[in-house]
Design an enzyme around this catalytic site. Sequence first.
Site, short mmCIF file in Angstrom:
data_model
loop_
_atom_site.label_atom_id
_atom_site.label_comp_id
_atom_site.label_asym_id
_atom_site.label_seq_id
_atom_site.Cartn_x
_atom_site.Cartn_y
_atom_site.Cartn_z
CG HIS A 50 36.00 2.65 16.83
ND1 HIS A 50 36.29 3.52 15.81
CD2 HIS A 50 34.64 2.66 16.93
CE1 HIS A 50 35.16 4.02 15.32
NE2 HIS A 50 34.15 3.52 15.99
NE ARG A 88 32.79 8.27 12.05
CZ ARG A 88 32.39 7.08 12.50
NH1 ARG A 88 32.64 6.72 13.73
NH2 ARG A 88 31.76 6.25 11.70
CD GLU A 100 39.62 4.32 15.52
OE1 GLU A 100 39.01 3.38 14.99
OE2 GLU A 100 39.03 5.26 16.08
N1 NAP Z 1 32.37 4.80 18.97
C1 NAP Z 1 31.48 4.05 18.35
O1 NAP Z 1 31.61 2.82 18.31
C2 NAP Z 1 30.28 4.69 17.72
C3 NAP Z 1 29.11 3.94 17.58
C4 NAP Z 1 27.97 4.55 17.05
C5 NAP Z 1 28.02 5.88 16.65
N2 NAP Z 1 29.19 6.56 16.75
C6 NAP Z 1 29.27 7.97 16.32
O2 NAP Z 1 28.47 8.76 17.17
C7 NAP Z 1 27.88 9.81 16.40
C8 NAP Z 1 26.53 10.18 16.98
O3 NAP Z 1 25.61 9.10 16.80
P1 NAP Z 1 24.04 9.37 16.75
O4 NAP Z 1 23.39 8.09 16.43
O5 NAP Z 1 23.62 10.10 17.95
O6 NAP Z 1 23.98 10.34 15.48
P2 NAP Z 1 22.78 11.22 14.92
O7 NAP Z 1 21.46 10.65 15.32
O8 NAP Z 1 23.06 11.42 13.49
O9 NAP Z 1 22.93 12.61 15.71
C9 NAP Z 1 23.95 13.51 15.43
C10 NAP Z 1 23.75 14.74 16.32
O10 NAP Z 1 24.83 15.65 16.11
C11 NAP Z 1 24.28 16.95 15.96
N3 NAP Z 1 25.15 17.83 15.18
C12 NAP Z 1 25.52 17.72 13.88
N4 NAP Z 1 26.31 18.74 13.52
C13 NAP Z 1 26.44 19.53 14.63
C14 NAP Z 1 27.11 20.76 14.90
N5 NAP Z 1 27.84 21.39 13.96
N6 NAP Z 1 27.02 21.29 16.15
C15 NAP Z 1 26.29 20.68 17.11
N7 NAP Z 1 25.62 19.52 16.92
C16 NAP Z 1 25.69 18.95 15.69
C17 NAP Z 1 22.96 16.71 15.26
O11 NAP Z 1 22.10 17.85 15.38
P3 NAP Z 1 20.55 17.81 14.87
O12 NAP Z 1 19.82 16.96 15.88
O13 NAP Z 1 20.14 19.22 14.94
O14 NAP Z 1 20.56 17.21 13.49
C18 NAP Z 1 22.45 15.49 16.00
O15 NAP Z 1 21.81 15.85 17.19
C19 NAP Z 1 27.78 9.25 14.98
O16 NAP Z 1 28.08 10.22 14.03
C20 NAP Z 1 28.74 8.10 14.91
O17 NAP Z 1 29.78 8.33 14.00
C21 NAP Z 1 30.31 6.01 17.30
#
Ligand code: NAP
Length: 320
Positions: free
Chosen positions: A281, A233, A262
């Site tokens: 994106h 993000r 964006e």
């Molecule tokens: N560019 C794109 O098209 C696109 C597509 C898909 C997703 N995304 C973005 O990518 C992000 C990650 O996706 P995901 O599916 O992997 O999400 P997720 O499964 O919700 O995982 C989020 C991770 O971030 C960690 N986290 C949260 N707060 C933190 C902090 N303060 N310090 C360190 N780590 C922290 C969480 O820790 P815990 O494991 O301990 O809970 C978890 O490991 C999403 O939020 C989404 O917005 C972007």
Amino acid sequence: VPAEPTVLLTYEPSHEHAAALRKAAPGARLVAAGDERTARRLMEGAEVVLGNRFFLQSLDAARRLRWMQSGSVGVDRLLREGGSRLDGVRLTCARGVYDDEVAEHALALVLALARGLHAARDDQRAERWLPRPLGSLAGRRTLVLGWGGVGRGIARRLAAFGAEVWAARRSQEGAPVRDGDALVFGPAGWRPLLPLVQVLVLALPATPETARLVGEEEIAQLPPDAVLVNVGRPDTLDQDGLLAALRRGRLAGAGLDVLEEEPPPPGSAVWTEPRLLLTPHVARSREAPPRRWEPLFAENLRRYAAGEPLLNEVDKSRGY
Ligand SMILES: NC(=O)c1ccc[n+]([C@@H]2O[C@H](COP(=O)([O-])OP(=O)(O)OC[C@H]3O[C@@H](n4cnc5c(N)ncnc54)[C@H](OP(=O)(O)O)[C@@H]3O)[C@@H](O)[C@H]2O)c1
């Protein structure tokens, strides 16, 4: 759960997907909205909404809403703009659905920057033959912020190229632990690593805690030949701070798939900074039916109708 919940789809379902939803919840009444006006009208009676389109625009009309299934992973905007109108509404996201392509995209950006493809393309356009010193990912020290499906997918790919992988997550307490391809640190434990980190990848949700988690100070600690990539993000990175660092030649390059604005406004420095590689994106690409989230939507609807725990339920107090 009432006998016949109305389920509002904010997209036109394919035949197969509609059949799967009917099978998942035989008692439900499925309605679909293809435009905002219809969504507003149907929202009034909806207990369940599947899909994001028109959701925020029609939320005011909701009277019986109990559950919303998003087609996105990030729900920061839904939470921010939905506000108290989402009190009492369960929220589930599309976590896990796009892991592979988002991780591939992150690796594509890392490799492009490490092998200088962005600069080579600029040179080609200028008819300039300019060999530049380049490095290999093998043996490079890399740090992935975020240990969800996306972060893990990135770590697996970095490790396959021979990189050393560190990662960070929120829930890790105490000493770092080895988890699969990475040594995983807690939410503060990764900071002392920065002077060693040659590749920094952000795969974090936008929450109050992650706002500008990587700012000018953090960027200044990276080695001058480091590359930085963000596929999570935009809010988690200080974009102006990054641009200032790039302009000073502080990093080898940066790759951003997510931007504060964006598309960026005309004249923005992000269009012209040569060390910056932008993608619009598309880490999670726009898809045509059948859509990758269809099986998740059907499975969660089955669980909802059966009174079972839902997959990917968002913890609103955490923000993801
Ligand atoms: N560019 C794109 O098209 C696109 C597509 C898909 C997703 N995304 C973005 O990518 C992000 C990650 O996706 P995901 O599916 O992997 O999400 P997720 O499964 O919700 O995982 C989020 C991770 O971030 C960690 N986290 C949260 N707060 C933190 C902090 N303060 N310090 C360190 N780590 C922290 C969480 O820790 P815990 O494991 O301990 O809970 C978890 O490991 C999403 O939020 C989404 O917005 C972007």
